[in-house]
Design a protein around this motif. Structure first.
Motif, mmCIF file in Angstrom:
data_model
loop_
_atom_site.group_PDB
_atom_site.id
_atom_site.type_symbol
_atom_site.label_atom_id
_atom_site.label_comp_id
_atom_site.label_asym_id
_atom_site.label_seq_id
_atom_site.Cartn_x
_atom_site.Cartn_y
_atom_site.Cartn_z
ATOM 1 N N SER A 37 0.824 -1.210 0.000
ATOM 2 C CA SER A 37 0.000 0.000 0.000
ATOM 3 C C SER A 37 0.864 1.268 0.000
ATOM 4 C CB SER A 37 -0.920 -0.017 1.217
ATOM 5 O OG SER A 37 -1.720 1.126 1.244
ATOM 6 N N GLU A 38 1.926 1.260 0.784
ATOM 7 C CA GLU A 38 2.817 2.419 0.847
ATOM 8 C C GLU A 38 3.542 2.631 -0.486
ATOM 9 O OE1 GLU A 38 4.866 5.787 2.130
ATOM 10 O OE2 GLU A 38 3.086 4.819 2.966
ATOM 11 N N LEU A 39 4.038 1.555 -1.103
ATOM 12 C CA LEU A 39 4.697 1.690 -2.407
ATOM 13 C C LEU A 39 3.708 2.175 -3.462
ATOM 14 C CD1 LEU A 39 7.070 -1.392 -2.494
ATOM 15 C CD2 LEU A 39 7.735 1.013 -2.569
ATOM 16 N N HIS A 40 2.481 1.697 -3.382
ATOM 17 C CA HIS A 40 1.447 2.156 -4.316
ATOM 18 C C HIS A 40 1.223 3.653 -4.143
ATOM 19 C CE1 HIS A 40 -2.571 2.765 -6.002
ATOM 20 N NE2 HIS A 40 -2.261 1.757 -6.807
ATOM 21 N N LYS A 41 1.149 4.084 -2.895
ATOM 22 C CA LYS A 41 0.950 5.517 -2.603
ATOM 23 C C LYS A 41 2.096 6.349 -3.184
ATOM 24 C CE LYS A 41 1.687 7.660 1.416
ATOM 25 N NZ LYS A 41 1.674 7.862 2.857
ATOM 26 N N VAL A 78 -1.415 -0.801 -14.499
ATOM 27 C CA VAL A 78 -0.764 -0.367 -13.256
ATOM 28 C C VAL A 78 -1.111 -1.338 -12.131
ATOM 29 C CG1 VAL A 78 -0.684 1.443 -11.482
ATOM 30 C CG2 VAL A 78 -0.528 2.061 -13.899
ATOM 31 N N GLN A 79 -2.374 -1.741 -12.072
ATOM 32 C CA GLN A 79 -2.776 -2.727 -11.067
ATOM 33 C C GLN A 79 -2.015 -4.032 -11.286
ATOM 34 O OE1 GLN A 79 -6.986 -3.520 -10.952
ATOM 35 N NE2 GLN A 79 -6.774 -5.051 -9.359
ATOM 36 N N ASP A 80 -1.908 -4.472 -12.538
ATOM 37 C CA ASP A 80 -1.153 -5.694 -12.845
ATOM 38 C C ASP A 80 0.312 -5.554 -12.449
ATOM 39 O OD1 ASP A 80 -3.438 -6.815 -13.902
ATOM 40 O OD2 ASP A 80 -2.806 -6.623 -16.004
ATOM 41 N N ALA A 81 0.882 -4.367 -12.670
ATOM 42 C CA ALA A 81 2.294 -4.146 -12.335
ATOM 43 C C ALA A 81 2.522 -4.276 -10.826
ATOM 44 C CB ALA A 81 2.752 -2.776 -12.826
ATOM 45 N N PHE A 82 1.631 -3.699 -10.035
ATOM 46 C CA PHE A 82 1.783 -3.822 -8.582
ATOM 47 C C PHE A 82 1.535 -5.257 -8.112
ATOM 48 C CE2 PHE A 82 1.606 0.830 -8.469
ATOM 49 C CZ PHE A 82 2.636 1.070 -7.567
ATOM 50 N N LEU A 83 0.605 -5.950 -8.755
ATOM 51 C CA LEU A 83 0.381 -7.353 -8.418
ATOM 52 C C LEU A 83 1.617 -8.182 -8.759
ATOM 53 C CD1 LEU A 83 -1.535 -9.564 -7.413
ATOM 54 C CD2 LEU A 83 -2.365 -9.765 -9.771
ATOM 55 N N ASN A 84 2.224 -7.900 -9.908
ATOM 56 C CA ASN A 84 3.443 -8.586 -10.305
ATOM 57 C C ASN A 84 4.567 -8.298 -9.302
ATOM 58 O OD1 ASN A 84 5.470 -9.898 -11.680
ATOM 59 N ND2 ASN A 84 5.160 -8.828 -13.600
ATOM 60 N N ALA A 85 4.690 -7.047 -8.891
ATOM 61 C CA ALA A 85 5.709 -6.684 -7.892
ATOM 62 C C ALA A 85 5.454 -7.423 -6.582
ATOM 63 C CB ALA A 85 5.711 -5.171 -7.664
ATOM 64 N N TRP A 86 4.201 -7.512 -6.179
ATOM 65 C CA TRP A 86 3.837 -8.244 -4.973
ATOM 66 C C TRP A 86 4.246 -9.717 -5.083
ATOM 67 C CZ3 TRP A 86 2.115 -7.739 -0.103
ATOM 68 C CH2 TRP A 86 1.507 -8.844 0.505
ATOM 69 N N ASN A 87 3.915 -10.322 -6.216
ATOM 70 C CA ASN A 87 4.192 -11.749 -6.412
ATOM 71 C C ASN A 87 5.675 -12.062 -6.541
ATOM 72 O OD1 ASN A 87 1.498 -12.559 -6.310
ATOM 73 N ND2 ASN A 87 1.207 -12.183 -8.493
ATOM 74 N N VAL A 134 9.156 0.757 -12.069
ATOM 75 C CA VAL A 134 8.932 1.368 -13.382
ATOM 76 C C VAL A 134 9.178 0.338 -14.488
ATOM 77 C CG1 VAL A 134 9.805 3.093 -15.021
ATOM 78 C CG2 VAL A 134 9.341 3.743 -12.648
ATOM 79 N N SER A 135 10.201 -0.473 -14.313
ATOM 80 C CA SER A 135 10.512 -1.508 -15.301
ATOM 81 C C SER A 135 9.377 -2.526 -15.411
ATOM 82 C CB SER A 135 11.817 -2.199 -14.923
ATOM 83 O OG SER A 135 12.108 -3.220 -15.835
ATOM 84 N N ILE A 136 8.848 -2.962 -14.286
ATOM 85 C CA ILE A 136 7.729 -3.904 -14.296
ATOM 86 C C ILE A 136 6.537 -3.297 -15.028
ATOM 87 C CG2 ILE A 136 5.988 -5.037 -12.837
ATOM 88 C CD1 ILE A 136 8.230 -5.433 -10.748
ATOM 89 N N ALA A 137 6.216 -2.053 -14.696
ATOM 90 C CA ALA A 137 5.080 -1.386 -15.339
ATOM 91 C C ALA A 137 5.340 -1.187 -16.830
ATOM 92 C CB ALA A 137 4.801 -0.049 -14.661
ATOM 93 N N HIS A 138 6.542 -0.767 -17.174
ATOM 94 C CA HIS A 138 6.893 -0.535 -18.574
ATOM 95 C C HIS A 138 6.713 -1.811 -19.390
ATOM 96 C CE1 HIS A 138 9.755 0.180 -21.986
ATOM 97 N NE2 HIS A 138 9.037 1.284 -22.008
ATOM 98 N N PHE A 165 3.045 -2.386 -19.905
ATOM 99 C CA PHE A 165 2.498 -1.488 -20.928
ATOM 100 C C PHE A 165 2.882 -1.961 -22.326
ATOM 101 C CE2 PHE A 165 3.110 1.997 -17.530
ATOM 102 C CZ PHE A 165 1.885 1.712 -16.951
ATOM 103 N N LEU A 166 4.133 -2.395 -22.476
ATOM 104 C CA LEU A 166 4.573 -2.908 -23.776
ATOM 105 C C LEU A 166 3.758 -4.136 -24.176
ATOM 106 C CD1 LEU A 166 8.458 -2.592 -23.553
ATOM 107 C CD2 LEU A 166 6.872 -1.160 -24.853
ATOM 108 N N GLN A 167 3.493 -5.015 -23.208
ATOM 109 C CA GLN A 167 2.686 -6.198 -23.515
ATOM 110 C C GLN A 167 1.290 -5.788 -23.964
ATOM 111 O OE1 GLN A 167 3.830 -9.430 -23.642
ATOM 112 N NE2 GLN A 167 1.884 -9.646 -24.713
ATOM 113 N N GLU A 168 0.725 -4.794 -23.308
ATOM 114 C CA GLU A 168 -0.594 -4.290 -23.692
ATOM 115 C C GLU A 168 -0.561 -3.753 -25.116
ATOM 116 O OE1 GLU A 168 -4.580 -3.367 -23.577
ATOM 117 O OE2 GLU A 168 -3.452 -4.525 -22.107
ATOM 118 N N LEU A 169 0.496 -3.025 -25.468
ATOM 119 C CA LEU A 169 0.621 -2.520 -26.836
ATOM 120 C C LEU A 169 0.736 -3.666 -27.836
ATOM 121 C CD1 LEU A 169 3.069 0.503 -26.365
ATOM 122 C CD2 LEU A 169 0.661 0.602 -27.048
#
Length: 190
Positions: free
Chosen positions: A28-32, A56-65, A82-86, A89-93
């Protein structure tokens, strides 16, 4: 002191360690701290707010896992997130049907990640020449692979890779030289 105020004082790396031990308050703190930054990057890359929120939700879930895999010797926590999220995003594209956007469409105004981050990014990009800046924009904001960049630019694949690496090193040095130091005041970062 409350648990919440104690979390505010912890480093990002310590929060990831606590996340690896399944401490939801650390997540929660990292998300904030970083959701807004990741969201701004996603908007710039994806342009569709619903997709950005999901990624973004998937990125935080991935970071959690995968918090247990974080290696402080390889990257800072912010860089890791940022790398996880990036990558998400690339996968989504990649999963979208091919509907190319013109470079001008990518330059349209988006929600800024914050004054300090914006100034630092702009400063780092100013350290690049026009060809390096174009490669960085095509790779990181449009999600083109190295092979696609070689095809788009007509450069050999090895040249694309070395120029991108040189551009990122140049940006890193520009940020490391503290050229924005006088703009950052105590408590000025988000």
């Amino acid at each position: 002191m409350t648990e919440l105020s104690l979390l505010n004082d912890l480093t990002d790396e310590t929060l990831i360690e606590r996340m690896a031990a399944h401490d939801e308050s650390a997540l929660s703190e990292l998300h904030k701290r970083y959701a807004r930054l990741l969201y701004a990057l996603g908007v710039r890359m994806l342009r569709q707010h619903e997709d950005v929120e999901s990624c973004v939700q998937d990125a935080f879930l991935n970071a959690w896992n995968h918090a247990g895999r974080f290696d402080v010797g390889r990257a800072k926590a912010k860089t890791w997130l940022v790398s996880i999220a990036h990558h998400r995003f690339l996968q989504e594209l990649r999963d979208r049907p091919d509907t190319p956007l013109e470079l001008e469409d990518w330059d349209a105004p988006t929600q800024a990640p914050g004054l300090i981050n914006t100034l630092m990014t702009q400063q780092a990009l100013l350290a690049l020449d026009a060809s390096q800046r174009r490669l960085v924009e095509l790779a990181y904001f449009q999600g083109h692979s190295h092979a696609a960049l070689a095809s788009l630019t007509g450069l050999p694949l090895g040249t694309v890779k070395s120029r991108l690496r040189a551009a990122l090193d140049r940006m890193r040095r520009a940020l490391g030289e503290g050229q924005l130091g006088d703009l950052v005041t105590e408590g000025g970062e988000e």
